[in-house]
Motif scaffolding. Structure first.
Motif, mmCIF file in Angstrom:
data_model
loop_
_atom_site.group_PDB
_atom_site.id
_atom_site.type_symbol
_atom_site.label_atom_id
_atom_site.label_comp_id
_atom_site.label_asym_id
_atom_site.label_seq_id
_atom_site.Cartn_x
_atom_site.Cartn_y
_atom_site.Cartn_z
ATOM 1 N N ASP A 46 -3.433 -4.920 -10.468
ATOM 2 C CA ASP A 46 -3.005 -3.573 -10.837
ATOM 3 C C ASP A 46 -3.917 -3.013 -11.936
ATOM 4 O O ASP A 46 -4.935 -3.626 -12.276
ATOM 5 N N LYS A 47 -3.557 -1.858 -12.484
ATOM 6 C CA LYS A 47 -4.393 -1.177 -13.490
ATOM 7 C C LYS A 47 -4.581 -2.005 -14.753
ATOM 8 O O LYS A 47 -5.577 -1.855 -15.449
ATOM 9 N N SER A 73 0.807 -1.225 0.000
ATOM 10 C CA SER A 73 0.000 0.000 0.000
ATOM 11 C C SER A 73 0.838 1.272 0.000
ATOM 12 O O SER A 73 0.380 2.311 -0.464
ATOM 13 N N ASN A 74 2.059 1.187 0.519
ATOM 14 C CA ASN A 74 2.905 2.372 0.627
ATOM 15 C C ASN A 74 4.026 2.437 -0.404
ATOM 16 O O ASN A 74 4.844 3.353 -0.353
ATOM 17 N N ALA A 95 5.849 3.261 -3.760
ATOM 18 C CA ALA A 95 5.744 4.160 -4.918
ATOM 19 C C ALA A 95 5.729 3.307 -6.180
ATOM 20 O O ALA A 95 6.466 2.330 -6.304
ATOM 21 N N GLY A 96 4.876 3.665 -7.100
ATOM 22 C CA GLY A 96 4.816 2.960 -8.374
ATOM 23 C C GLY A 96 3.956 1.716 -8.375
ATOM 24 O O GLY A 96 3.771 1.096 -9.411
ATOM 25 N N VAL A 97 3.438 1.322 -7.226
ATOM 26 C CA VAL A 97 2.540 0.164 -7.153
ATOM 27 C C VAL A 97 1.126 0.692 -6.952
ATOM 28 O O VAL A 97 0.850 1.374 -5.970
ATOM 29 N N HIS A 98 0.266 0.374 -7.894
ATOM 30 C CA HIS A 98 -1.109 0.870 -7.840
ATOM 31 C C HIS A 98 -2.057 -0.317 -7.817
ATOM 32 O O HIS A 98 -2.131 -1.076 -8.774
ATOM 33 N N ILE A 99 -2.762 -0.463 -6.721
ATOM 34 C CA ILE A 99 -3.748 -1.532 -6.588
ATOM 35 C C ILE A 99 -5.079 -0.981 -7.078
ATOM 36 O O ILE A 99 -5.636 -0.068 -6.487
ATOM 37 N N LYS A 100 -5.568 -1.539 -8.185
ATOM 38 C CA LYS A 100 -6.844 -1.077 -8.717
ATOM 39 C C LYS A 100 -8.001 -1.907 -8.173
ATOM 40 O O LYS A 100 -9.077 -1.386 -7.912
#
Length: 121
Positions: free
Chosen positions: A95-96, A51-52, A54-59
């Motif tokens: 991810d996205k 969750s913290n 950078a660069g990791v986006h949980i969609k």
């Protein structure tokens, strides 16, 4: 359940609180993400790290909870009798692009779980 990543790191561990085992977790983490913080992932809970980052986006984050019973292996790890009630949780984060970056199968002792919710009248 989603598009698989090219490679995963698998970790299995028992979580302990106050000297008592309360869950067994087996998780698959996208190798690209694992390589960014391997020591953290090996020694701490994965979700707060993810969750913290950078660069990791949980969609998408999805969880299914099922009531079951402990088999011999899980009973030994959780120090409970075989057949004891357990809560089985399956978590999937994508991810996205729809790639599964985290998949976990968690088994909690039945006496370690409390579910509370407000119901709409």
């Amino acid at each position: 359940e989603g598009t698989p990543a090219t490679l995963y790191t698998y970790m299995r561990r028992v979580h302990v609180r106050d000297g008592r085992s309360y869950c067994v977790i087996g998780l698959y983490l996208d190798e690209r993400i694992f390589r960014q913080a391997p020591e953290q992932f090996r020694t701490r809970a994965a979700i707060p790290i993810l969750s913290n980052m950078a660069g990791v986006h949980i969609k998408v984050a999805h969880q299914v909870l099922t009531i079951g019973t402990a088999d011999m292996e899980v009973a030994q790890m959780l120090e409970i009798p075989v057949g004891s009630p357990v809560v089985e949780v399956r978590r999937i984060f994508k991810d996205k692009q729809g790639i599964v970056i985290y998949l976990a199968n968690v088994i909690y002792r039945g006496d370690a779980i409390r579910i509370e919710m407000d119901l709409k009248p």
